[in-house]
Design a protein around this motif. Structure first.
Motif: not given
Length: 231
Positions: A160-163, A182-185, A197-198, A224-229
């Motif tokens: 869920x975190x990655x998505x 991402x998480x519930x309370x 989680x990270x 989450x950065x695009x590869x060129x960044x």
């Protein structure tokens, strides 16, 4: 499992949509009016909102306006449900910020198809449900994740975190925001849960080298950065 918030005052429609979404593998939250919808949005972040135009007390278009001005929720996709088939009304909804509209009465298969199409656009997935950034790819239909040719095994929380991060690249999210999204309370009472989680996600992505895409932004959070960044 995509989470859909339906804001609709007619109980038979809520029941019909719940059944259709359940068969399509989606979870439904429901609210009978704008006030209840706003209560739900405080604690849950749906992947998409189905919003009826005509509601008691306050109509759906007013909630749509507020959400599009809300920095925390303005990017949630919204499909308007309306009994008004006039082109002027449809255009008005789209101009305010709706991603699509469905005219009542509608068939459940049509509604599910519209939801899937809007979710694909919102996440950047292609027609087969694949989200791809650089070497990192996620198939949202099969829940398979790859870094290049390497298959990645993820637990439900890390998935869920990655998505979420893949669907919102290059944006920095604080720990509090990630807890909400991402998480519930009940699952994550403390911000350090996000750090754990990270860390687990990075460890899972490390064999293929895709862990480098996840950035820590000091004093702000994660992105989450695009590869060129990602230098």
């Amino acid at each position: 499992m995509p989470v859909i918030l339906l804001v609709e005052d007619e109980s038979p429609i809520r029941d019909m949509v719940r059944f259709a979404l359940s068969r399509a593998g989606m979870e439904m939250l429901d609210a009978e009016d704008v006030a209840r919808a706003e209560q739900i949005l405080v604690s849950r972040r749906p992947d998409l909102i189905l919003l009826d135009w005509m509601l008691p007390e306050e109509n759906g278009i007013e909630l749509l306006r507020r959400l599009r001005k809300d920095p925390e929720r303005k990017d949630i996709p919204i499909i308007m449900l309306t009994a008004m088939a006039e082109e002027e009304q449809k255009v008005r909804g789209l101009e305010v910020g709706a991603d699509d509209y469905v005219t009542k009465p509608f068939s459940p298969p049509e509604l599910v198809a519209r939801i899937k199409a809007v979710l694909r656009r919102a996440t950047g997935a292609d027609e087969s449900g694949v989200i791809r950034i650089g070497e990192l790819a996620m198939n949202t239909a099969t829940h398979e994740v790859y870094c290049g040719e390497t298959g990645i095994e993820l637990g439900p929380t890390e998935y869920r975190l990655l998505k979420f991060l893949l669907s919102h690249p290059d944006r920095v999210y604080s720990r509090t925001q990630l807890l909400d999204y991402v998480w519930s309370d009940a699952d994550a009472p403390e911000e350090r849960t996000v750090d754990v989680g990270i860390r687990r996600l990075r460890k899972a992505l490390q064999p293929g080298g895709c862990d480098q895409l996840i950035k820590t932004v000091r004093g702000a959070g994660y992105s989450l950065a695009r590869k060129d960044q990602s230098a």
